[in-house]
Design a protein around this motif. Structure first.
Motif, PDB file in Angstrom:
ATOM      1  N   THR A   3       0.888  -1.161   0.000  1.00  0.00           N
ATOM      2  CA  THR A   3       0.000   0.000   0.000  1.00  0.00           C
ATOM      3  C   THR A   3       0.924   1.208   0.000  1.00  0.00           C
ATOM      4  N   VAL A   4       0.585   2.224  -0.777  1.00  0.00           N
ATOM      5  CA  VAL A   4       1.515   3.335  -0.962  1.00  0.00           C
ATOM      6  C   VAL A   4       0.968   4.614  -0.331  1.00  0.00           C
ATOM      7  N   ASN A  40      -3.426   0.139  -4.497  1.00  0.00           N
ATOM      8  CA  ASN A  40      -3.813   0.196  -3.084  1.00  0.00           C
ATOM      9  C   ASN A  40      -3.045   1.358  -2.463  1.00  0.00           C
ATOM     10  N   VAL A  41      -3.778   2.387  -2.030  1.00  0.00           N
ATOM     11  CA  VAL A  41      -3.109   3.581  -1.499  1.00  0.00           C
ATOM     12  C   VAL A  41      -3.633   3.906  -0.099  1.00  0.00           C
ATOM     13  N   VAL A  83      -8.605   2.157  -1.089  1.00  0.00           N
ATOM     14  CA  VAL A  83      -8.089   3.342  -0.385  1.00  0.00           C
ATOM     15  C   VAL A  83      -8.217   3.121   1.124  1.00  0.00           C
ATOM     16  N   ARG A  84      -7.109   3.245   1.817  1.00  0.00           N
ATOM     17  CA  ARG A  84      -7.119   3.131   3.283  1.00  0.00           C
ATOM     18  C   ARG A  84      -7.066   4.524   3.872  1.00  0.00           C
ATOM     19  N   ILE A  85      -8.010   4.818   4.748  1.00  0.00           N
ATOM     20  CA  ILE A  85      -7.962   6.108   5.463  1.00  0.00           C
ATOM     21  C   ILE A  85      -7.013   5.927   6.647  1.00  0.00           C
ATOM     22  N   ASP A  86      -5.829   6.512   6.576  1.00  0.00           N
ATOM     23  CA  ASP A  86      -4.890   6.444   7.697  1.00  0.00           C
ATOM     24  C   ASP A  86      -5.521   7.152   8.895  1.00  0.00           C
ATOM     25  N   VAL A 136       3.130  -4.476   2.572  1.00  0.00           N
ATOM     26  CA  VAL A 136       4.134  -3.509   3.033  1.00  0.00           C
ATOM     27  C   VAL A 136       3.638  -2.084   2.758  1.00  0.00           C
ATOM     28  N   TYR A 137       3.718  -1.258   3.778  1.00  0.00           N
ATOM     29  CA  TYR A 137       3.310   0.153   3.679  1.00  0.00           C
ATOM     30  C   TYR A 137       4.527   0.940   3.202  1.00  0.00           C
TER      31      TYR A 137
END
Ligand SMILES: Cc1cc2nc3c(=O)[nH]c(=O)nc-3n(C[C@H](O)[C@H](O)[C@H](O)COP(=O)(O)OP(=O)(O)OC[C@H]3O[C@@H](n4cnc5c(N)ncnc54)[C@H](O)[C@@H]3O)c2cc1C
Length: 303
Positions: free
Chosen positions: A49-50, A85-86, A121-124, A269-270
């Motif tokens: 994920t970037v 994937n971000v 999309v991942r909301i950090d 891996v982030y």
């Protein structure tokens, strides 16, 4: 004390010195660096994920600039056969500055990623002043894009178990997707567990609740104690592989990642990258001076 002092002094050191130890944890400054790092992880059998590095913005023009860079990133990922994937921090899209505009930027990004089979999309999650707003953002997006958006939960916050249970009760027909981490920001004892073992117990409690309810968890930790306890429980309870994956930060505890992959576990891996690496590195150090030990260790081990 020593750690805090070092963390405070680091911004005064030349960038080239900071870069020496930061580069292990950051893909690089541009899309080409990012592409190389992500392809390397893919070759090792890991997913990615970037995260485009950015600091708190001062105008919505900056938010739009970050948004455009995310669109470019999505193109690069798809063109190189990398998973789209971000991870995005809501502060970069101006959540506190202009909520409606921030929501729109997230929607546009999710529209763009949803063109790809596993686009996500991942909301950090940021400090606790953001928690309620970021959960609200997640709920808004979840209703429209249930398969393409996920939220981060921080195990050190007292409220987190209830937050997760409330979301699962509210959306029983949607498969909720969480990344579960301990939490990186320094929080007051009024809102967060301070004791390492209490944070671990909270982590396991939240993890078990999500998995028992049929939700998805990205198990984002490098803590071997937690990884072992998690795996024991997952195996004893026949949890499906489709319900979880392990997640780690780029450059941290490579051995653990290799072990998990060898055991047939999925690992993501982030990967942070971008020109704001300097502010990111020094800010993270100030937030969590304990990282200084790891950084000093890293510095001596590869200099
Ligand atoms: C994929 C991913 C995404 C994350 N997203 C968020 C987020 O959105 N919001 C948030 O608040 N936090 C986030 N975090 C950070 C997280 O909350 C923790 O602060 C961080 O992972 C350290 O906790 P740990 O569980 O690894 O355990 P720790 O007990 O802190 O670490 C275990 C061991 O791992 C190593 N280690 C851990 N972190 C580092 C590091 N940075 N550098 C070098 N060595 C290290 C050390 O050897 C340490 O002893 C994320 C973490 C991961 C892995």
């Amino acid at each position: 004390m020593f750690q805090t002092l070092i963390a405070r002094l680091l911004p005064m050191f030349p960038e080239s010195f900071i870069w020496k130890f930061s580069k292990k944890y950051i893909a690089g400054k541009d899309l080409q660096d990012l592409k190389v790092a992500a392809l390397k992880e893919k070759a090792k059998g890991a997913f990615t994920t970037v995260d485009l590095l950015g600091e708190e913005i001062h105008s919505m023009n900056q938010a739009h600039d970050f948004y455009n860079q995310y669109l470019e990133l999505i193109t690069v990922l798809s063109k190189n056969d990398l998973e789209v994937n971000v991870s995005i921090k809501p502060s970069m899209f101006g959540l506190k500055m202009d909520k409606a505009a921030c929501y729109e930027l997230y929607e546009n990004i999710i529209e763009a990623v949803s063109n790809y089979p596993t686009g996500f999309v991942r909301i950090d999650m940021e400090d606790s002043s953001y928690t309620s707003m970021e959960i609200e953002l997640y709920e808004h997006l979840l209703k429209r894009y249930p398969r393409n958006v996920g939220l981060v939960i921080q195990a050190y916050l007292y409220r987190s178990h209830k937050d997760v249970m409330d979301l699962m009760d509210k959306y029983p027909n949607l498969s909720l997707n969480f990344r579960l981490c301990k939490g990186i920001y320094i929080e007051r004892k009024e809102v967060a567990y301070q004791d390492r073992q209490e944070v671990r117990e909270s982590y396991l409690r939240i993890l078990k609740s999500i998995l028992s309810y049929g939700g998805f968890v990205g198990i984002a930790t490098h803590d071997s104690w937690l990884v072992d306890h998690t795996l024991d429980w997952i195996r004893a309870n026949n949890i499906l592989k489709s319900q979880y994956e392990f997640q780690c930060l780029c450059g941290v505890k490579e051995g653990l990642k290799v072990d998990l992959l060898a055991q047939g576990e999925k690992e993501r891996v982030y990967i942070p990258f971008g020109i704001h690496w300097f502010a990111y590195s020094t800010r993270r150090l100030k937030e969590n001076p304990k990282m200084v030990n790891d950084i000093i260790k890293a510095f001596f081990s590869f200099s």
